[in-house]
Design a protein around this motif. Structure first.
Motif, PDB file in Angstrom:
ATOM      1  N   PRO A  59     -79.326 -63.155 -14.637  1.00  0.00           N
ATOM      2  CA  PRO A  59     -80.281 -63.527 -16.146  1.00  0.00           C
ATOM      3  C   PRO A  59     -80.767 -64.696 -15.747  1.00  0.00           C
ATOM      4  O   PRO A  59     -80.423 -65.014 -15.111  1.00  0.00           O
ATOM      5  N   CYS A  60     -81.677 -64.664 -16.203  1.00  0.00           N
ATOM      6  CA  CYS A  60     -83.235 -65.457 -16.670  1.00  0.00           C
ATOM      7  C   CYS A  60     -81.839 -67.090 -16.787  1.00  0.00           C
ATOM      8  O   CYS A  60     -82.257 -67.794 -16.474  1.00  0.00           O
ATOM      9  N   ASN A  61     -81.144 -66.973 -17.636  1.00  0.00           N
ATOM     10  CA  ASN A  61     -80.123 -67.926 -18.412  1.00  0.00           C
ATOM     11  C   ASN A  61     -79.118 -68.359 -17.253  1.00  0.00           C
ATOM     12  O   ASN A  61     -78.702 -69.620 -16.766  1.00  0.00           O
ATOM     13  N   GLN A  62     -78.653 -67.812 -16.367  1.00  0.00           N
ATOM     14  CA  GLN A  62     -77.457 -68.002 -15.542  1.00  0.00           C
ATOM     15  C   GLN A  62     -78.119 -68.073 -14.192  1.00  0.00           C
ATOM     16  O   GLN A  62     -77.755 -69.007 -13.763  1.00  0.00           O
ATOM     17  N   GLY A  63     -79.102 -67.420 -13.654  1.00  0.00           N
ATOM     18  CA  GLY A  63     -79.783 -68.276 -13.278  1.00  0.00           C
ATOM     19  C   GLY A  63     -80.452 -69.296 -13.097  1.00  0.00           C
ATOM     20  O   GLY A  63     -80.589 -70.191 -11.882  1.00  0.00           O
ATOM     21  N   THR A  64     -81.057 -70.185 -14.414  1.00  0.00           N
ATOM     22  CA  THR A  64     -81.088 -71.362 -14.397  1.00  0.00           C
ATOM     23  C   THR A  64     -80.438 -72.384 -14.603  1.00  0.00           C
ATOM     24  O   THR A  64     -80.166 -73.300 -13.938  1.00  0.00           O
ATOM     25  N   LEU A  93     -95.447 -66.106 -13.302  1.00  0.00           N
ATOM     26  CA  LEU A  93     -95.366 -67.067 -14.533  1.00  0.00           C
ATOM     27  C   LEU A  93     -94.204 -67.664 -14.622  1.00  0.00           C
ATOM     28  O   LEU A  93     -93.656 -69.033 -14.799  1.00  0.00           O
ATOM     29  N   HIS A  94     -93.143 -66.684 -14.534  1.00  0.00           N
ATOM     30  CA  HIS A  94     -91.566 -67.010 -14.235  1.00  0.00           C
ATOM     31  C   HIS A  94     -91.518 -68.214 -12.924  1.00  0.00           C
ATOM     32  O   HIS A  94     -90.537 -69.520 -13.418  1.00  0.00           O
ATOM     33  N   SER A  95     -91.514 -68.029 -12.515  1.00  0.00           N
ATOM     34  CA  SER A  95     -91.966 -68.928 -11.384  1.00  0.00           C
ATOM     35  C   SER A  95     -92.474 -70.351 -11.275  1.00  0.00           C
ATOM     36  O   SER A  95     -91.526 -71.358 -10.995  1.00  0.00           O
ATOM     37  N   LEU A  96     -93.388 -70.006 -11.766  1.00  0.00           N
ATOM     38  CA  LEU A  96     -93.973 -71.612 -12.160  1.00  0.00           C
ATOM     39  C   LEU A  96     -93.558 -72.657 -13.629  1.00  0.00           C
ATOM     40  O   LEU A  96     -93.141 -73.199 -13.194  1.00  0.00           O
ATOM     41  N   ALA A  97     -92.525 -71.761 -14.525  1.00  0.00           N
ATOM     42  CA  ALA A  97     -91.877 -72.507 -15.774  1.00  0.00           C
ATOM     43  C   ALA A  97     -90.462 -72.858 -14.775  1.00  0.00           C
ATOM     44  O   ALA A  97     -90.480 -73.889 -15.912  1.00  0.00           O
ATOM     45  N   LEU A  98     -90.004 -72.554 -13.775  1.00  0.00           N
ATOM     46  CA  LEU A  98     -88.512 -72.839 -13.420  1.00  0.00           C
ATOM     47  C   LEU A  98     -89.026 -74.449 -12.387  1.00  0.00           C
ATOM     48  O   LEU A  98     -88.047 -75.510 -12.998  1.00  0.00           O
ATOM     49  N   CYS A 120     -86.725 -70.163 -20.985  1.00  0.00           N
ATOM     50  CA  CYS A 120     -85.701 -71.203 -19.108  1.00  0.00           C
ATOM     51  C   CYS A 120     -85.448 -71.852 -19.857  1.00  0.00           C
ATOM     52  O   CYS A 120     -83.918 -73.100 -19.060  1.00  0.00           O
ATOM     53  N   LYS A 121     -85.541 -72.748 -20.789  1.00  0.00           N
ATOM     54  CA  LYS A 121     -85.262 -74.443 -21.005  1.00  0.00           C
ATOM     55  C   LYS A 121     -84.381 -73.963 -22.018  1.00  0.00           C
ATOM     56  O   LYS A 121     -83.301 -74.845 -22.439  1.00  0.00           O
ATOM     57  N   LYS A 122     -83.941 -72.649 -22.867  1.00  0.00           N
ATOM     58  CA  LYS A 122     -82.746 -72.708 -23.687  1.00  0.00           C
ATOM     59  C   LYS A 122     -81.759 -73.367 -22.797  1.00  0.00           C
ATOM     60  O   LYS A 122     -81.355 -72.836 -22.206  1.00  0.00           O
ATOM     61  N   GLY A 123     -80.878 -74.474 -23.958  1.00  0.00           N
ATOM     62  CA  GLY A 123     -80.165 -74.852 -23.796  1.00  0.00           C
ATOM     63  C   GLY A 123     -79.471 -76.033 -22.269  1.00  0.00           C
ATOM     64  O   GLY A 123     -78.689 -77.270 -22.911  1.00  0.00           O
ATOM     65  N   ILE A 124     -80.886 -76.616 -22.544  1.00  0.00           N
ATOM     66  CA  ILE A 124     -81.584 -77.256 -21.232  1.00  0.00           C
ATOM     67  C   ILE A 124     -81.696 -78.847 -21.870  1.00  0.00           C
ATOM     68  O   ILE A 124     -82.609 -79.112 -22.749  1.00  0.00           O
ATOM     69  N   PRO A 125     -81.563 -79.710 -22.032  1.00  0.00           N
ATOM     70  CA  PRO A 125     -81.148 -81.039 -22.963  1.00  0.00           C
ATOM     71  C   PRO A 125     -82.835 -81.908 -22.037  1.00  0.00           C
ATOM     72  O   PRO A 125     -83.449 -81.701 -21.141  1.00  0.00           O
ATOM     73  N   GLY A 126     -83.677 -82.275 -23.353  1.00  0.00           N
ATOM     74  CA  GLY A 126     -84.799 -82.313 -22.292  1.00  0.00           C
ATOM     75  C   GLY A 126     -85.793 -82.425 -22.882  1.00  0.00           C
ATOM     76  O   GLY A 126     -86.129 -81.275 -23.903  1.00  0.00           O
ATOM     77  N   THR A 158     -94.562 -70.182   3.303  1.00  0.00           N
ATOM     78  CA  THR A 158     -95.364 -69.127   3.575  1.00  0.00           C
ATOM     79  C   THR A 158     -96.158 -67.830   2.857  1.00  0.00           C
ATOM     80  O   THR A 158     -96.685 -67.404   3.336  1.00  0.00           O
ATOM     81  N   ASP A 159     -94.479 -67.768   2.642  1.00  0.00           N
ATOM     82  CA  ASP A 159     -95.076 -66.110   2.098  1.00  0.00           C
ATOM     83  C   ASP A 159     -94.674 -66.272   0.690  1.00  0.00           C
ATOM     84  O   ASP A 159     -94.732 -65.684  -0.078  1.00  0.00           O
ATOM     85  N   HIS A 160     -95.576 -67.841  -0.378  1.00  0.00           N
ATOM     86  CA  HIS A 160     -95.733 -68.200  -1.780  1.00  0.00           C
ATOM     87  C   HIS A 160     -94.521 -67.674  -2.225  1.00  0.00           C
ATOM     88  O   HIS A 160     -94.332 -67.199  -3.808  1.00  0.00           O
ATOM     89  N   CYS A 161     -93.053 -67.692  -2.094  1.00  0.00           N
ATOM     90  CA  CYS A 161     -91.676 -67.975  -2.819  1.00  0.00           C
ATOM     91  C   CYS A 161     -91.634 -68.852  -2.824  1.00  0.00           C
ATOM     92  O   CYS A 161     -92.118 -70.008  -2.558  1.00  0.00           O
ATOM     93  N   ILE A 162     -91.436 -69.078  -3.828  1.00  0.00           N
ATOM     94  CA  ILE A 162     -91.229 -70.196  -4.625  1.00  0.00           C
ATOM     95  C   ILE A 162     -88.856 -70.234  -5.148  1.00  0.00           C
ATOM     96  O   ILE A 162     -89.086 -69.071  -6.495  1.00  0.00           O
ATOM     97  N   ASN A 163     -88.891 -71.202  -5.015  1.00  0.00           N
ATOM     98  CA  ASN A 163     -87.185 -71.340  -5.052  1.00  0.00           C
ATOM     99  C   ASN A 163     -86.754 -72.362  -5.225  1.00  0.00           C
ATOM    100  O   ASN A 163     -86.959 -72.985  -4.955  1.00  0.00           O
TER     101      ASN A 163
END
Length: 254
Positions: free
Chosen positions: A39-44, A76-81, A117-123, A229-234
């Motif tokens: 899930p989004c939060n767990q992945g973050t 947008l999710h990968s750029l937000a991360l 994606c920022k929920k619970g992250i200080p800053g 090279t395959d435009h993957c962002i992780n």
């Protein structure tokens, strides 16, 4: 004649082997770090653990990190991360160069995705055209990252406008001679852009290494680092890019 053919054969073979190895690595990375696995939060949360694990090994961090954003390839999710990872890593400025022209129009959607994606992250995350957060968490100063989105209109056209204004005496800047020095021109251009430092590193995906018209004056000392090279962002490619930046010796013309 034979030696030349042999060199050409070895050169072609080497490129083929390298391309195959890079393709295998990217396929492995994509399947190993699927966004759908958590899930989004767990992945973050897992991403944050990865960054905090490697952060003590890095002697320097970029003050200004830029991503060449292609909305036809990047979600947008990968750029937000990337914004969240930079917040955790202590990178104070993150900019996106909008290659397709669509990200600028969807800046509010990116803002909402980052907040999700920022929920619970200080800053604190500050946006050039969005309301600023207060920058404090539980009464203590937290990391702050300032986000900007640039387009091709912020590159050469803005430099040309700056030069026209200089010629028409519309820009108040110091001049010690009839010809401008690089420092004097840099000071004049700084009046046309947000108060941000020159980019230290630009992250890009795909096989083409190109600035795509991004702020040509400011990136003269910038390091370009390929994420994939395959435009993957992780998170693994992001951490790897920070390690590559740490190994760069920016000699500044010495």
């Amino acid at each position: 004649m034979l030696s030349r053919l042999l060199r050409q054969f070895l050169f072609t073979l080497t490129h083929l082997v390298v391309n195959v190895l890079v393709a295998v690595q990217n396929v492995y990375s994509r399947f190993w770090a699927k966004e759908d696995d958590f899930p989004c939060n767990q992945g973050t949360e897992n991403d944050i653990k990865v960054i905090l694990k490697h952060l003590p090994n890095m002697k320097k961090k970029p003050k200004h990190l830029v991503v060449l954003a292609d909305t036809s390839e990047h979600s947008l999710h990968s750029l937000a991360l990337v914004v969240i990872w930079s917040l955790v890593a202590g990178v104070p400025y993150v900019s996106f160069h909008d290659i397709t022209g669509e990200l600028k129009e969807n800046e509010e959607k990116l803002f909402l995705e980052v907040e999700k994606c920022k929920k619970g992250i200080p800053g604190c995350i500050k946006w050039s055209k969005m309301p600023n957060l207060n920058g404090y968490t539980n009464g203590t100063q937290a990391h702050t990252v300032t986000v900007n989105i640039f387009t091709s209109h912020d590159g050469r056209p803005k430099i040309a406008q700056c030069i026209r204004d200089i010629a028409n005496n519309k820009v108040s800047c110091k001049r010690e001679a009839d010809e401008f020095t690089a420092q004097e021109l840099g000071d004049a251009l700084a009046l046309f852009y947000p108060s941000i430092p020159d980019p230290d590193v630009i992250l890009y995906t795909g096989s083409l290494c190109s600035a795509h018209g991004f702020l040509p004056w400011q990136l003269r000392l910038t390091e370009f680092v390929q994420l994939s090279t395959d435009h993957c962002i992780n998170v693994n490619s992001y951490v790897g890019a920070l390690y590559k930046y740490n190994k760069c010796d920016q000699r500044f013309g010495k």
